[in-house]
Design a protein around this motif. Structure first.
Motif, mmCIF file in Angstrom:
data_model
loop_
_atom_site.group_PDB
_atom_site.id
_atom_site.type_symbol
_atom_site.label_atom_id
_atom_site.label_comp_id
_atom_site.label_asym_id
_atom_site.label_seq_id
_atom_site.Cartn_x
_atom_site.Cartn_y
_atom_site.Cartn_z
ATOM 1 N N GLY A 32 -75.246 9.159 -16.456
ATOM 2 C CA GLY A 32 -74.506 8.866 -17.654
ATOM 3 C C GLY A 32 -73.262 7.579 -17.290
ATOM 4 N N GLN A 33 -73.497 7.365 -16.080
ATOM 5 C CA GLN A 33 -72.406 6.153 -15.527
ATOM 6 C C GLN A 33 -73.067 5.109 -14.805
ATOM 7 N N THR A 34 -72.372 3.895 -15.186
ATOM 8 C CA THR A 34 -72.678 2.564 -14.382
ATOM 9 C C THR A 34 -71.906 2.766 -13.281
ATOM 10 N N LEU A 35 -71.810 2.005 -12.359
ATOM 11 C CA LEU A 35 -70.808 1.875 -11.186
ATOM 12 C C LEU A 35 -69.544 1.337 -11.617
ATOM 13 N N GLY A 36 -69.158 0.625 -12.635
ATOM 14 C CA GLY A 36 -68.006 0.541 -13.304
ATOM 15 C C GLY A 36 -67.388 1.610 -13.831
ATOM 16 N N MET A 37 -68.377 2.487 -14.666
ATOM 17 C CA MET A 37 -67.954 3.415 -15.332
ATOM 18 C C MET A 37 -67.487 4.478 -14.449
ATOM 19 N N THR A 57 -61.792 15.684 -10.806
ATOM 20 C CA THR A 57 -62.775 16.905 -9.949
ATOM 21 C C THR A 57 -64.047 16.823 -10.740
ATOM 22 N N GLN A 58 -64.317 15.923 -11.838
ATOM 23 C CA GLN A 58 -65.596 16.064 -12.230
ATOM 24 C C GLN A 58 -66.250 14.832 -11.886
ATOM 25 N N ARG A 59 -65.591 13.998 -10.982
ATOM 26 C CA ARG A 59 -66.223 12.929 -10.431
ATOM 27 C C ARG A 59 -67.646 13.095 -9.858
ATOM 28 N N ARG A 60 -68.716 12.420 -9.910
ATOM 29 C CA ARG A 60 -69.797 12.753 -9.222
ATOM 30 C C ARG A 60 -69.922 11.772 -7.902
ATOM 31 N N VAL A 109 -82.514 -10.686 -19.944
ATOM 32 C CA VAL A 109 -82.077 -9.593 -20.610
ATOM 33 C C VAL A 109 -82.723 -8.363 -20.445
ATOM 34 N N LEU A 110 -83.995 -8.188 -20.142
ATOM 35 C CA LEU A 110 -84.751 -7.359 -19.739
ATOM 36 C C LEU A 110 -84.132 -6.639 -18.420
ATOM 37 N N VAL A 111 -83.714 -7.307 -17.612
ATOM 38 C CA VAL A 111 -82.938 -6.724 -16.210
ATOM 39 C C VAL A 111 -81.767 -6.055 -16.701
ATOM 40 N N SER A 112 -80.945 -6.834 -17.600
ATOM 41 C CA SER A 112 -79.750 -6.167 -18.023
ATOM 42 C C SER A 112 -79.890 -4.704 -18.648
ATOM 43 N N LEU A 113 -81.069 -4.830 -19.431
ATOM 44 C CA LEU A 113 -81.001 -3.648 -20.169
ATOM 45 C C LEU A 113 -81.827 -2.459 -19.113
ATOM 46 N N GLY A 114 -82.651 -2.921 -18.289
ATOM 47 C CA GLY A 114 -82.941 -1.763 -17.405
ATOM 48 C C GLY A 114 -81.764 -1.415 -16.504
ATOM 49 N N PHE A 115 -80.762 -2.229 -16.019
ATOM 50 C CA PHE A 115 -79.849 -1.526 -15.215
ATOM 51 C C PHE A 115 -78.893 -0.554 -16.221
ATOM 52 N N PHE A 116 -78.495 -1.071 -17.452
ATOM 53 C CA PHE A 116 -77.822 0.032 -18.003
ATOM 54 C C PHE A 116 -78.449 1.178 -18.386
ATOM 55 N N VAL A 117 -79.757 1.001 -18.920
ATOM 56 C CA VAL A 117 -80.341 2.245 -19.169
ATOM 57 C C VAL A 117 -80.929 3.242 -18.301
ATOM 58 N N GLY A 118 -81.016 2.484 -16.882
ATOM 59 C CA GLY A 118 -81.319 3.284 -15.639
ATOM 60 C C GLY A 118 -80.177 4.038 -15.190
ATOM 61 N N PHE A 119 -78.896 3.649 -15.238
ATOM 62 C CA PHE A 119 -77.758 3.996 -14.745
ATOM 63 C C PHE A 119 -77.295 5.345 -15.769
ATOM 64 N N TRP A 120 -77.277 5.025 -17.208
ATOM 65 C CA TRP A 120 -76.903 5.990 -18.255
ATOM 66 C C TRP A 120 -77.931 7.127 -18.039
ATOM 67 N N LEU A 121 -79.320 6.932 -17.760
ATOM 68 C CA LEU A 121 -80.055 8.072 -17.453
ATOM 69 C C LEU A 121 -79.980 8.759 -16.324
ATOM 70 N N ARG A 122 -79.397 8.179 -15.343
ATOM 71 C CA ARG A 122 -78.993 8.958 -14.230
ATOM 72 C C ARG A 122 -77.761 9.299 -13.889
ATOM 73 N N ILE A 145 -65.436 7.365 -16.544
ATOM 74 C CA ILE A 145 -65.812 7.718 -18.027
ATOM 75 C C ILE A 145 -67.156 7.875 -17.791
ATOM 76 N N ARG A 146 -67.906 8.555 -18.691
ATOM 77 C CA ARG A 146 -69.217 8.689 -18.800
ATOM 78 C C ARG A 146 -69.702 8.661 -20.300
ATOM 79 N N VAL A 147 -71.045 8.301 -20.467
ATOM 80 C CA VAL A 147 -71.416 8.331 -21.782
ATOM 81 C C VAL A 147 -72.028 9.542 -22.047
ATOM 82 N N VAL A 148 -72.231 10.094 -23.085
ATOM 83 C CA VAL A 148 -73.063 11.411 -23.469
ATOM 84 C C VAL A 148 -73.484 11.290 -24.973
#
Length: 124
Positions: free
Chosen positions: A51-56, A121-124, A36-49, A61-64
């Motif tokens: 706003g997107q996971t690989l799937g997003m 065009t907004q894709r990083r 569970v901690l690994v999963s939380l770390g994955f999502f939190v880490g990507f959202w902080l860097r 899509i981006r979380v803001v």
């Protein structure tokens, strides 16, 4: 998950002779918490860097935050924990977006976040 599990199970086997984590309730609990901690770390880490996971990123899509700015650690952690709650009640927190006037999920509401669709065009 495999690396995290190995880092827990290998020493448990070597130091305590535990061959099967299913047979040891404490080790089973520790393994579940670790995953569970690994999963939380994955999502939190990507959202902080960005706003997107690989799937997003693939879905553009981006979380803001609700005000459109990037997430900070508190938002990201609340969103991840809120998503656990949303799944924990058989996905009801996700289905909520079908009746929500702003199309927000429970974890969006809990963390004051939202998903935005990016133009090509907004894709990083």
């Amino acid at each position: 998950y495999m690396l995290a599990a190995t880092l827990l199970l290998l020493p448990a086997g070597m130091l305590f002779g535990i061959q099967d984590p299913a047979g040891d309730p404490l080790l089973r609990l520790l393994l579940r918490l670790l995953l569970v901690l690994v999963s939380l770390g994955f999502f939190v880490g990507f959202w902080l860097r960005g706003g997107q996971t690989l799937g997003m990123r693939a879905w553009r899509i981006r979380v803001v935050r609700a005000d459109g700015r990037p997430l900070h650690a508190g938002n990201a952690l609340l969103r991840a924990l809120g998503a656990l709650l949303s799944w924990g009640v058989l996905g009801l927190g996700f289905l909520w977006m079908l009746v929500d006037p702003e199309r927000l999920t429970w974890h969006d509401r809990i963390s004051a976040t939202r998903l935005v669709l990016l133009r090509k065009t907004q894709r990083r």
